[in-house]
Design an enzyme around this catalytic site. Sequence first.
Site, PDB file in Angstrom:
ATOM      1  N   ILE A  15     -12.172  -5.117  -5.352  1.00 17.30           N
ATOM      2  CA  ILE A  15     -11.244  -6.127  -4.828  1.00 17.30           C
ATOM      3  C   ILE A  15     -11.972  -7.472  -4.660  1.00 17.30           C
ATOM      4  O   ILE A  15     -11.444  -8.531  -5.002  1.00 17.30           O
ATOM      5  CB  ILE A  15     -10.610  -5.646  -3.508  1.00 17.30           C
ATOM      6  CG1 ILE A  15      -9.904  -4.289  -3.739  1.00 17.30           C
ATOM      7  CG2 ILE A  15      -9.606  -6.673  -2.977  1.00 17.30           C
ATOM      8  CD1 ILE A  15      -9.441  -3.587  -2.466  1.00 17.30           C
ATOM      9  N   LEU A  36     -25.055  -4.591  -4.151  1.00 16.22           N
ATOM     10  CA  LEU A  36     -24.788  -3.913  -5.429  1.00 16.22           C
ATOM     11  C   LEU A  36     -24.873  -2.391  -5.303  1.00 16.22           C
ATOM     12  O   LEU A  36     -25.097  -1.695  -6.300  1.00 16.22           O
ATOM     13  CB  LEU A  36     -25.704  -4.443  -6.551  1.00 16.22           C
ATOM     14  CG  LEU A  36     -25.568  -5.944  -6.851  1.00 16.22           C
ATOM     15  CD1 LEU A  36     -26.482  -6.350  -8.020  1.00 16.22           C
ATOM     16  CD2 LEU A  36     -24.120  -6.326  -7.186  1.00 16.22           C
ATOM     17  N   ASP A  53     -28.436  -6.537   1.779  1.00 19.60           N
ATOM     18  CA  ASP A  53     -27.607  -5.846   2.770  1.00 19.60           C
ATOM     19  C   ASP A  53     -27.043  -6.887   3.751  1.00 19.60           C
ATOM     20  O   ASP A  53     -27.805  -7.665   4.331  1.00 19.60           O
ATOM     21  CB  ASP A  53     -28.492  -4.836   3.509  1.00 19.60           C
ATOM     22  CG  ASP A  53     -27.742  -4.079   4.591  1.00 19.60           C
ATOM     23  OD1 ASP A  53     -26.524  -4.287   4.754  1.00 19.60           O
ATOM     24  OD2 ASP A  53     -28.394  -3.280   5.291  1.00 19.60           O
ATOM     25  N   TYR A 143     -12.978   7.036   8.438  1.00 19.31           N
ATOM     26  CA  TYR A 143     -12.830   5.808   7.641  1.00 19.31           C
ATOM     27  C   TYR A 143     -11.822   4.867   8.304  1.00 19.31           C
ATOM     28  O   TYR A 143     -12.127   3.701   8.590  1.00 19.31           O
ATOM     29  CB  TYR A 143     -12.382   6.154   6.209  1.00 19.31           C
ATOM     30  CG  TYR A 143     -11.922   4.954   5.414  1.00 19.31           C
ATOM     31  CD1 TYR A 143     -12.827   4.026   4.919  1.00 19.31           C
ATOM     32  CD2 TYR A 143     -10.555   4.738   5.161  1.00 19.31           C
ATOM     33  CE1 TYR A 143     -12.395   2.919   4.201  1.00 19.31           C
ATOM     34  CE2 TYR A 143     -10.119   3.637   4.446  1.00 19.31           C
ATOM     35  CZ  TYR A 143     -11.040   2.733   3.965  1.00 19.31           C
ATOM     36  OH  TYR A 143     -10.606   1.630   3.263  1.00 19.31           O
ATOM     37  N   HIS A 191      -9.368   7.376  -6.902  1.00 18.95           N
ATOM     38  CA  HIS A 191      -8.020   6.804  -6.871  1.00 18.95           C
ATOM     39  C   HIS A 191      -7.171   7.269  -8.058  1.00 18.95           C
ATOM     40  O   HIS A 191      -7.671   7.448  -9.167  1.00 18.95           O
ATOM     41  CB  HIS A 191      -8.105   5.274  -6.828  1.00 18.95           C
ATOM     42  CG  HIS A 191      -8.717   4.762  -5.565  1.00 18.95           C
ATOM     43  ND1 HIS A 191      -9.919   4.107  -5.523  1.00 18.95           N
ATOM     44  CD2 HIS A 191      -8.310   4.870  -4.281  1.00 18.95           C
ATOM     45  CE1 HIS A 191     -10.210   3.807  -4.267  1.00 18.95           C
ATOM     46  NE2 HIS A 191      -9.254   4.274  -3.490  1.00 18.95           N
ATOM     47  N   LEU A 192      -5.891   7.414  -7.751  1.00 19.31           N
ATOM     48  CA  LEU A 192      -4.965   8.049  -8.689  1.00 19.31           C
ATOM     49  C   LEU A 192      -4.880   7.340 -10.044  1.00 19.31           C
ATOM     50  O   LEU A 192      -4.987   8.005 -11.088  1.00 19.31           O
ATOM     51  CB  LEU A 192      -3.569   8.099  -8.032  1.00 19.31           C
ATOM     52  CG  LEU A 192      -2.466   8.665  -8.902  1.00 19.31           C
ATOM     53  CD1 LEU A 192      -2.731  10.129  -9.250  1.00 19.31           C
ATOM     54  CD2 LEU A 192      -1.107   8.517  -8.200  1.00 19.31           C
ATOM     55  N   ARG A 284      -4.143  17.732  -0.832  1.00 13.82           N
ATOM     56  CA  ARG A 284      -5.446  17.258  -0.361  1.00 13.82           C
ATOM     57  C   ARG A 284      -5.309  17.036   1.143  1.00 13.82           C
ATOM     58  O   ARG A 284      -4.314  16.465   1.591  1.00 13.82           O
ATOM     59  CB  ARG A 284      -5.756  15.936  -1.079  1.00 13.82           C
ATOM     60  CG  ARG A 284      -7.127  15.366  -0.832  1.00 13.82           C
ATOM     61  CD  ARG A 284      -7.414  14.184  -1.751  1.00 13.82           C
ATOM     62  NE  ARG A 284      -6.619  13.004  -1.429  1.00 13.82           N
ATOM     63  CZ  ARG A 284      -6.729  11.819  -2.044  1.00 13.82           C
ATOM     64  NH1 ARG A 284      -7.594  11.677  -3.042  1.00 13.82           N
ATOM     65  NH2 ARG A 284      -5.982  10.797  -1.707  1.00 13.82           N
ATOM     66  N   ASP A 287      -3.419  13.813   3.517  1.00 15.90           N
ATOM     67  CA  ASP A 287      -2.543  12.904   2.765  1.00 15.90           C
ATOM     68  C   ASP A 287      -1.146  12.880   3.389  1.00 15.90           C
ATOM     69  O   ASP A 287      -0.419  13.875   3.315  1.00 15.90           O
ATOM     70  CB  ASP A 287      -2.386  13.373   1.304  1.00 15.90           C
ATOM     71  CG  ASP A 287      -3.488  12.876   0.405  1.00 15.90           C
ATOM     72  OD1 ASP A 287      -4.163  11.892   0.773  1.00 15.90           O
ATOM     73  OD2 ASP A 287      -3.673  13.467  -0.679  1.00 15.90           O
TER      74      ASP A 287
END
Length: 326
Positions: A15, A36, A53, A143, A191-192, A284, A287
Amino acid sequence: MSSNQFLVIGGAGYIGSHMVKHLIEHGHQVVVLDDLSSGHADALLGGELLVHDFADRPFLDALFTKHHFDGVFHFASQILVGESVNNPAKYYRANTFATLVLLEAMRDHGVQNFVFSSTAAVYGEPAYVPIDEAHPKIPLNPYGASKYMVEQILSDFDRAHGTKYVALRYFNAAGADPQARMGERHEPETHLIPLALQAVTGRRPALKVFGTDYDTPDGTCLRDYIHVDDLSSAHLLAMQYLQAGGASRAFNLGNGAGYSVQQVIDVAGKVAGKPVPVEYAPRRAGDPARLIADATQAKAVLGWEPQYDDLEAIIGHAWAWEQKSH
Ligand SMILES: NC(=O)c1ccc[n+]([C@@H]2O[C@H](COP(=O)([O-])OP(=O)(O)OC[C@H]3O[C@@H](n4cnc5c(N)ncnc54)[C@H](O)[C@@H]3O)[C@@H](O)[C@H]2O)c1
Ligand SMILES: O=c1ccn([C@@H]2O[C@H](COP(=O)(O)OP(=O)(O)O[C@H]3O[C@H](CO)[C@H](O)[C@H](O)[C@H]3O)[C@@H](O)[C@H]2O)c(=O)[nH]1
């Protein structure tokens, strides 16, 4: 609007690299701070890259002494929901503690205007959809909790120190640069959409569909896919809102439409001209059946207008990137 100098932390990531493009295209000066660890230097269209960092306080002191920044965009984080359940300390350290170090440095150097990558995961299991910003925040995993803690720290810093921020709660980031100059390159990829497209090319095994027994029209989960370029435009508008004196707050970013996993698979097959090989698998863990944004506030307050509400266009860009990058 005149040219500003912005710091983009995590700007070499998926992003963030689209954000850097958007800022450069709008005539701004960009410094990217990225270690990176999961980003790619060749995803950057320009700007100055500092490979480091972001949570190193002496480094930040030197950076904020050398440069005047008109604002900071913060994309850097650990992003794997499943890993966060098994290794919560990694997430609280990398996402919450590291951001606290950054915010203290910004405070001490008088750096204003902070746009933070938050997530729909702050809400947890939806009590209703579409989800607005007032929805209860009960994250289901570390998360989401690590991001919500940062939002709470930001609110406290605003009250105590006048730190001006916008927290942007993205739903499912998707797509790629329409000219395929940059796109999604996570490793591992979870990701899907990229997994579906990589199953078509044979780069990955058949796509596992996680659950077909949800309470949804076709039994698979509904998600709100938002194009990365639309995320970028919202970030710049959020920064300009702060620069114009807007009050600190959070906004949802999504299209407000839910597409099922099966619909994504069908559209991916159509775009690629070959069906996606699939394997039906159990659900999963963690979800929710439906995650759909109410982004009325971002539209009304920021004047945000997403350009890509069509799943075929979003997946088309991801497919062009997939073909170019491999
Ligand atoms: N991808 C999504 O669907 C999604 C959804 C909601 C929120 N988000 C949030 O958006 C942000 C960006 O996600 P992304 O998909 O672009 O991830 P990404 O992994 O592609 O990008 C993260 C970037 O941060 C850099 N980075 C990580 N730790 C760092 C550190 N300590 N110091 C300096 N740089 C560091 C990485 O090298 C990478 O370039 C994250 O904060 C994520 O939580 C993403
Ligand atoms: O191989 C796969 C991968 C995903 N899915 C399904 O596809 C949908 C989308 O899954 P993603 O992993 O692509 O995205 P999530 O909705 O799980 O996660 C997104 O939203 C979260 C908020 O809840 C976090 O912000 C996260 O970073 C962001 O990618 C889900 O129903 C998932 O079960 C599959 O069936 N098979």
